[in-house]
Design a protein around this motif. Sequence first.
Motif, PDB file in Angstrom:
ATOM      1  N   GLU A   1      -0.934   4.796  -0.032  1.00  0.00           N
ATOM      2  CA  GLU A   1      -1.700   5.020   1.204  1.00  0.00           C
ATOM      3  C   GLU A   1      -0.776   5.140   2.412  1.00  0.00           C
ATOM      4  O   GLU A   1      -1.017   5.926   3.327  1.00  0.00           O
TER       5      GLU A   1
ATOM      6  N   ARG B   1      -5.395  10.952   7.750  1.00  0.00           N
ATOM      7  CA  ARG B   1      -5.534   9.927   6.708  1.00  0.00           C
ATOM      8  C   ARG B   1      -5.930   8.608   7.341  1.00  0.00           C
ATOM      9  O   ARG B   1      -5.474   8.273   8.430  1.00  0.00           O
TER      10      ARG B   1
ATOM     11  N   TYR C   1       0.842  -1.199   0.000  1.00  0.00           N
ATOM     12  CA  TYR C   1       0.000   0.000   0.000  1.00  0.00           C
ATOM     13  C   TYR C   1       0.880   1.253   0.000  1.00  0.00           C
ATOM     14  O   TYR C   1       0.707   2.140   0.839  1.00  0.00           O
TER      15      TYR C   1
END
Length: 194
Positions: A99, A110, A96
Motif C-alpha cells: 500500500e 491511492r 504496509y
Amino acid sequence: MIYLIRHGETSLNREKKFYGSLDVSLNETGINQSQQIAEKLKNVPFSTIYVSQLQRTLETAEIIRAKKKYCVVPEFNEKSFGLWEGLTAYQIEASYSKEWQAWLDAPLDRTPPKAEVFESFKQRVLEGIAKIEARLAGNPEADILIVGHLGVLRVLDHYFNGYLTDFWSSDYRQGMYTMYHYENNCYQLEGRNK
C-alpha cells in the motif's frame, strides 16, 4: 486580504509521523513560531479568524490573537491517514509495504487503509472556502486569517491559483504566512513571509 498560516510545530511533526486527524497540541517550537507570527501580524485588524476543530490550529490562533473569537470550520480539518496515523514512513513501509509503494506512486489517487479519500477531502475543503467567499462577497477588503494544516493549505493554494500550480510545491512551512487578495471571485498572490 486573506492570510494563510500553517499551525505551529507539534511533537508528531518533529518525529516525522503521519497524524492528520490526531488531535495534538503545539510543542515549545510551535509556540515560539506562533509568537513570532503574532509579532509580525500584530497590526493587521483581522475581522475573522478561521480554524479547524483540531487543537493545534486553535492554539496557534490563540497565540496570534489572544481573546479574539474564532470561527471553527470543520471542513478545514486535516485529511485522515487511517491506519497510518501516528506512524513514521519507515513504520508504514514495514507494515504496509504494498500500500505504501502504491501511495508513493500516486498519492492523490491511492488511499491508505481506512483513510479519507483525497477527492472527498479536497471537496470538503472547497466547501469550507466557499462559505468564506460568500461572506467576503459583501466585504472583499476585510482582512481574514485562516490557520490551517498543510494538506488543507495546499488544497486552498491549488484552488486559488486556478489549479495551474503543482499541488506538492505549495510551500507552507510552520512559522510563515501567505497573503492572497480576493476580489470578484479571483485570487491574487500578494506575497509570502518566511
